[in-house]
Design a protein around this motif. Structure first.
Motif, PDB file in Angstrom:
ATOM      1  N   HIS A 555      37.454  52.203  45.315  1.00 39.19           N
ATOM      2  CA  HIS A 555      36.080  52.320  45.766  1.00 39.19           C
ATOM      3  C   HIS A 555      35.992  53.552  46.652  1.00 39.19           C
ATOM      4  CE1 HIS A 555      32.498  51.423  48.179  1.00 39.19           C
ATOM      5  NE2 HIS A 555      32.111  50.648  47.179  1.00 39.19           N
ATOM      6  N   ALA A 561      37.519  47.827  46.480  1.00 44.99           N
ATOM      7  CA  ALA A 561      36.460  46.837  46.382  1.00 44.99           C
ATOM      8  C   ALA A 561      37.094  45.573  45.807  1.00 44.99           C
ATOM      9  CB  ALA A 561      35.358  47.335  45.460  1.00 44.99           C
ATOM     10  N   ARG A 583      29.470  34.679  45.795  1.00 47.06           N
ATOM     11  CA  ARG A 583      29.743  35.754  46.764  1.00 47.06           C
ATOM     12  C   ARG A 583      29.501  35.231  48.187  1.00 47.06           C
ATOM     13  NH1 ARG A 583      26.526  40.479  46.282  1.00 47.06           N
ATOM     14  NH2 ARG A 583      28.225  41.642  47.222  1.00 47.06           N
ATOM     15  N   ASP A 597      32.794  42.186  45.628  1.00 52.04           N
ATOM     16  CA  ASP A 597      31.813  43.159  45.156  1.00 52.04           C
ATOM     17  C   ASP A 597      31.379  42.806  43.738  1.00 52.04           C
ATOM     18  OD1 ASP A 597      31.978  45.715  47.173  1.00 52.04           O
ATOM     19  OD2 ASP A 597      33.810  44.551  47.116  1.00 52.04           O
ATOM     20  N   ASP A 598      32.352  42.436  42.907  1.00 52.07           N
ATOM     21  CA  ASP A 598      32.036  42.069  41.529  1.00 52.07           C
ATOM     22  C   ASP A 598      32.518  40.662  41.260  1.00 52.07           C
ATOM     23  OD1 ASP A 598      31.755  44.902  41.258  1.00 52.07           O
ATOM     24  OD2 ASP A 598      33.888  45.011  40.749  1.00 52.07           O
TER      25      ASP A 598
END
Ligand code: WTA
Length: 651
Positions: A555, A561, A583, A597-598
């Motif tokens: 990142h 990330a 999340r 983040d994902d």
């Protein structure tokens, strides 16, 4: 000056040139003679004991080091006290009324505590702790915003010999609970709240949730910071200002054995629960004292600012202990770099005339993204030295820092170390080292580092491998709290007699060390260590999740990330709502810093035939690399499928 600096950068890109210290810097530096490396190498114990001699001991040590691998005792049978060395030692000099802590709160409020002020507040609070029944050896958990009371609480614990365990204020109530439980802390010190980007972090409310499940806790001391309404449980919760109002300021420092525990600090490991890293008194004191003085070339007239939070080791060693041992003026800041504006850091430097700034590469990359106009608004001419810590710094960010913040005149010291090492281990010495952007350069004198291969053999110059430390050092961790086997296992069993750092490194032809990041399953997100395992357990803890695999992908700003591949239970729908929920769930379980983040839903995760998740392949998927070796995969079609999922997620 700007054009000169520009030229230097072009030259750098073309020639890979180095940055030698200036003549003036050399002339004024604490240390400028390279011979000290050889002197320390010939007799490391004599080197370290000469540093110890500069500090106050109630009783001198009999022996510098007792080393029974991997168990170290430094300054054997010496008696001293950290708080005494940070405070009392300076009171008989002109420094009695010198600023020790210059503090700025997020809303812009400010306080200056002289050494005498700090001494008085520490003694008072130490008496408060005693009054609450705290005895030498009792653990105290501290969960606070970045306010002076945090440093006062740490020093008060040190004064009476009660090990502190500071828990970062950004951690959730569950993370706090686990750390209180593991340490079996007797007292919690917290605040009604702290400020963050204009809103209030409800620290006391979080602490209340934790305290429902922490039987060891007897009392909670609460600082009034924000003034918001908080619940105060009768008989348990007490206000800091009530307790200190008429506390005595006379509190002799406890004579601590050099090997008595000074503090615990929890950090993420590859597996299992967070590890309580144990640091003791004498060695840690000597290590932080020496490195602060030489690495930052710290002088009496300097105003020094370490922007780290005291919830991390950097705040312990280089905001509180190292600077105060060196009778420095240490700046402490409660807020964030972009509140109320993106020039907050530069306004602080201008306002207090900061001479030395120590911050993290992730912050520097953020500043880079925001653009030069923000630092250009402020006068940064007081700066004379810059430092970075926490993750590898890319040469581009290094040069940006050097040019735009340092005005092309300040050496940049890239310092490598860990919670476990207690103090800086690999670093330039700014009056000696020719800097190379992106390299942490050489071990501190007295430290022996090596880069080894799988078998533990030293890799020749030019090659890469695992970073190990080959000699014990004073500020080394002594064990993991309550788990000595894990200490031996994690750090000392991979290569006999060598400390395994968990980091990869390469050494160039000139012997410069270049750190390459973690080699295990620990992520480094914005300079904070987070274990993939913890994020995975937090995900699996949610009722919709069957299985999760977490990896780091690169990142631009944060370094890494957090990317989670999640298999959901049958009958559950993989919606965008569920992504948001998961999340948040991780943020609640661990803290906002661990929020993925994902999140990519996967019908299956790539596994070896023995059922081990192949994170390496997931990393390839997330980084868009060609797939590595998939021959050990139980079902090779899984990865192709995941690639499809990931690309869809990206779109
Ligand atoms: C990483 C922070 C490259 C490394 C003081 C280490 C670095 C971990 C550097 C420790 C650096 C720290 N260059 N990597 N200058 N400094 N690291 O325990 O992976 O929070 O093992 O201590 O940060 O993180 P910790």
């Amino acid at each position: 000056m700007a054009s000169e600096a520009n030229m230097a950068i072009e030259a750098l890109l073309e020639e890979g040139r180095t940055f030698p210290p200036s003549k003036t810097f050399i002339a004024n530096a604490h240390v400028s003679d390279p011979a000290i490396y050889e002197r320390a190498r010939q007799n490391p114990e004599a080197f370290w004991s000469s540093w110890a001699e500069e500090l106050h001991w109630f009783r001198r040590w009999d022996k510098v080091l007792d080393w029974d691998v991997p168990w170290a005792k430094w300054f054997v049978d010496g008696k001293t006290n950290m708080a005494y060395n940070c405070l009392d030692r300076h009171l008989s000099t002109f420094r009695k009324n010198k600023a020790a802590i210059v503090w700025e709160g997020e809303p812009g409020d400010s306080r200056v505590l002289t050494y005498w002020d700090l001494y008085r507040e520490v003694c008072k609070f130490a008496n408060v702790l005693k009054g609450l029944g705290v005895e030498k050896g009792d653990r105290i958990t501290i969960y606070m915003p970045m306010i002076p009371e945090l440093a006062i609480a740490m020093l008060a614990c040190a004064r009476i010999g009660a090990p502190h365990s500071v828990v970062f204020g950004g951690f959730s109530s569950e993370a706090l609970r686990d750390r209180i439980q593991d340490a079996e802390a007797k007292v919690l010190i917290t605040a009604d709240g702290g400020y963050r980007r204009g809103s209030i972090v409800p620290l006391k409310q979080n602490a209340d949730a934790s305290m429902a499940e922490t039987p060891s806790l007897e009392k909670a001391v609460v600082v009034r910071r924000t003034g918001q309404e908080v619940l105060m449980q009768d008989g348990r919760d007490l206000w800091w200002h009530d307790l200190t109002a008429d506390a005595s300021q006379d509190c002799p420092a406890e004579e601590m054995d050099a090997e008595d525990v000074l503090f615990l600090l929890y950090t993420s490991g590859t597996t299992g629960k967070p590890k309580g890293i144990v640091h003791t008194t004498g060695g840690y004191m000597v290590g932080t004292y020496a490195t602060t003085k030489w690495v930052f070339d710290l002088k009496d007239e300097d105003t020094y600012w370490c922007s780290a939070d005291c919830g991390w080791v950097t705040g312990h060693s280089y905001l509180v202990y190292g600077p105060l041992l060196n009778d420095a003026t240490s700046v402490m800041f409660e807020g964030t770099p972009d509140y109320p504006e993106r020039d907050r850091f530069w306004s602080i430097i201008e306002k207090y005339g900061v001479n030395i700034l120590y911050t993290a590469p992730t912050a520097i990359r953020t500043f880079m993204r925001w653009g030069e106009e923000w630092p250009q608004r402020r006068d940064l001419s007081s700066l004379r030295l810059l430092g970075t810590v926490g993750e590898p710094i890319n040469p581009e960010a290094w040069v940006w820092y050097w040019q735009n913040i340092g005005g092309g005149r300040c050496p940049v010291v890239d310092t490598w170390w860990q919670t476990e090492t207690g103090a800086i281990m690999i670093t330039p010495l700014p009056g000696i080292t020719n800097l190379k952007p992106g390299s942490a350069t050489f071990p501190f004198p007295g430290v022996e580092a090596d880069v080894v291969d799988e078998a533990g053999n030293s890799v020749p110059l030019g090659g890469g491998g695992y970073l190990v430390l080959k000699l014990p050092w004073p500020s080394m961790l002594r064990t993991i709290y309550g788990d000595p086997d894990r200490y031996v296992q994690t750090y000392w069993s991979r290569y006999p007699g060598m400390y395994f750092t968990g980091d990869g490194a390469k050494r160039d032809e000139q012997g410069y060390l270049w750190l390459l990041g973690r080699v295990d399953d620990v992520l480094n997100v914005a300079g904070h260590r987070i274990s993939t395992m913890e994020v995975e357990s937090a995900l699996v803890d949610h009722h919709a999740v069957a299985e999760a695999a977490v990896i780091g992908r690169s990142h631009d700003v944060k370094g890494q990330a957090i990317c989670a591949f999640v298999t959901i239970k049958e009958g559950v729908e993989g919606s965008s709502d569920l992504i948001a929920t998961l999340r948040d769930h991780v943020a609640t379980k661990i803290g906002a810093i661990a929020r993925p983040d994902d999140i990519i839903f996967a019908a299956e995760l790539p596994k070896t035939r023995s059922g081990k998740i192949m994170r390496r392949l997931l990393r390839d998927v997330a980084e868009g690399h060609a797939l590595g070796d998939t021959t050990t995969l139980a079902d090779p079609s899984v990865v192709e499928y995941l690639k499809g999922q990931y690309e869809e997620h990206e779109a």
